[in-house]
Write an enzyme that holds these catalytic residues in place. Structure first.
Site, PDB file in Angstrom:
ATOM      1  N   LYS A 267     -12.419   8.890  -8.376  1.00  0.00           N
ATOM      2  CA  LYS A 267     -11.534  10.060  -8.282  1.00  0.00           C
ATOM      3  C   LYS A 267     -10.317   9.754  -7.418  1.00  0.00           C
ATOM      4  O   LYS A 267      -9.183  10.104  -7.753  1.00  0.00           O
ATOM      5  CB  LYS A 267     -12.293  11.253  -7.699  1.00  0.00           C
ATOM      6  CG  LYS A 267     -13.307  11.877  -8.643  1.00  0.00           C
ATOM      7  CD  LYS A 267     -14.011  13.049  -7.984  1.00  0.00           C
ATOM      8  CE  LYS A 267     -15.049  13.674  -8.921  1.00  0.00           C
ATOM      9  NZ  LYS A 267     -15.766  14.798  -8.284  1.00  0.00           N
TER      10      LYS A 267
ATOM     11  N   SER B 160       0.825  -1.201   0.000  1.00  0.00           N
ATOM     12  CA  SER B 160       0.000   0.000   0.000  1.00  0.00           C
ATOM     13  C   SER B 160       0.870   1.266   0.000  1.00  0.00           C
ATOM     14  O   SER B 160       1.611   1.512  -0.948  1.00  0.00           O
ATOM     15  CB  SER B 160      -0.935  -0.037   1.209  1.00  0.00           C
ATOM     16  OG  SER B 160      -1.908   0.968   1.131  1.00  0.00           O
TER      17      SER B 160
END
Length: 429
Positions: free
Chosen positions: A143, A103
């Site tokens: 987004k 991540s």
């Protein structure tokens, strides 16, 4: 003549000593810091401070030994900015074997001037998860994903890494081993330890904020950077389990202070715990509905003390607190969630505490008064004088005026059955 002979001997000796000392004096210094854990504000502060201090010490390079499951986007971006803006080379080294740069760790590793990994490590799975998890609307989720993809592609382009893989790590959560990452040009090299890493990067050219730098790591002196006490404390407070425990203890303290005004100590300690808990919680993705459910649970527990609901309010409080605890940290990542091993004892202890408090209050209401004139009802004493119908009695070390509907002689045992102002009604026992 002996003096000249000594000079001839000493001059070459000093020359040889100077040559021997020169490499030691000019040996480069490599700073090494180790970070193992969630990427959060304390991590960003620690790395930023280390980069600044290494630059001031004119270290040849800073090595960040990284092992992270990921963390907060804002903290990750702060670290990436500091690495890119560094005037000295920053090497991110994912190690030891078994470590990962998942991540947020993927972004940090790829932003380094040199990205390295130890055998048996992995990198990737950088798909972003917005606050709100599955509840985030699809357009907002898109987004967030597009922004993260563009960001990591920009990093990869700047460092000459594999842009397509970087984008896939965000969009498809792909993850690869150290050896695969090297083949895919995600990292620069694989090294089994620091010594092998320093040997491999010696002579490499990197572009820092100050310009081109040729790494000189041969015979480098290693300077280990330790995390300060302040940063360690802040890092501990940012742990979701610790923040949750502090929140519960803080609520206990405030409850004790409100139930026993003037105790001071519980209120002070509770206030400190709450402030520390709020610091930890503000570094985490908090669901305020979860926080409100926990507060509602406390209100229900307190209400049980005031209202006889036969345990219904306590049951409601247990349910509210359990659900609120689960909802409190709004993240699908396990490392950002509160552990069941913490939630279950906290809920049970809270329920037990308020159950005991309720039972004590009920017993106190049922208990006969033991002070004042009401506390004399049922007390046994002795007639101090004849009572016909009034006289004096001796009870609990005091002499009282008394009356009786029957004649009682001095010295006989009596029992108080009623209080009429300062006059006690008694009967023969």
């Amino acid at each position: 003549m002996p003096i000249k002979r000594y000079i001839k001997v000493l001059i070459p000796l000093f020359f040889l000593l100077g040559i021997a000392a020169a490499p030691s004096a000019s040996s480069p210094q490599i700073d090494v810091l180790e970070y193992d854990g969630i990427i959060n504000p304390p991590a960003a502060e620690f790395i930023a401070k280390s980069i600044k201090e290494s630059t001031e010490r004119k270290a040849a390079a800073l090595i960040i030994r990284l092992d992270t499951p990921g963390g907060l986007d804002q903290s990750m971006r702060a670290i990436v900015k500091d690495i890119i803006a560094s005037e000295i080379p920053v090497i991110v080294y994912v190690s030891p074997s078994g470590a990962r740069a998942a991540s947020a760790g993927t972004f940090i590793t790829m932003s380094a001037h040199i990205a390295a990994m130890a055998p048996g490590t992995n990198i990737g799975a950088a798909h972003p998860v917005g606050i709100g998890g599955d509840d985030v609307k699809k357009d907002m989720a898109a987004k967030i994903e597009n922004d993260a993809a563009a960001y990591i592609k920009g990093i990869a382009q700047k460092r000459g890494k594999n842009e397509q893989w970087a984008e896939d790590a965000v969009r498809k959560s792909v993850s690869v081993t150290a050896e695969e990452a090297l083949k895919l040009k995600v990292i620069d090299l694989v090294a089994k330890d620091i010594d092998e890493l320093l040997t491999a990067v010696d002579g490499k050219k990197v572009i820092t904020e100050k310009g081109e730098v040729i790494l000189n790591t041969k015979g480098a002196k290693i300077n280990n950077i330790e995390m300060g006490i302040r940063t360690k404390i802040l890092r501990l407070l940012a742990d979701p389990n610790v923040a949750y425990i502090l929140l519960i203890l803080g609520i206990y303290g405030i409850f004790f202070e409100l139930s026993s005004p003037g105790a001071i100590f519980p209120g002070v300690v509770g206030g400190i715990f709450l402030i520390l808990a709020f610091y930890g919680l503000q570094t985490l993705p908090i669901n305020y509905a979860g926080l409100m459910l926990i507060l509602l649970a406390i209100i229900l527990f307190i209400a049980e003390v005031k209202v006889t609901s036969y345990g219904l309010l306590t049951i409601g409080g247990i349910i509210s607190m359990s659900i609120g605890s689960l909802m409190l940290i709004d993240s699908p990542y396990e490392f950002l969630q509160i552990s069941w091993r913490v939630i279950i004892p906290a809920v049970l202890m809270t329920a037990l505490f308020f159950t005991i408090a309720i039972s004590l209050v009920i017993k106190a209401h049922k208990r006969q008064p033991t002070t004042g004139k009401e506390g004399l009802i049922g007390a046994i004493g002795t007639a101090n004088t004849d009572i016909k119908p009034k006289g004096k009695i001796f009870v609990q070390g005091e002499i009282w005026d008394a009356r009786s509907d029957e004649e009682i002689k001095a010295g006989e045992e009596i029992e108080i059955i009623e209080a009429e102002g300062l006059l006690l009604k008694v009967k023969r026992r």
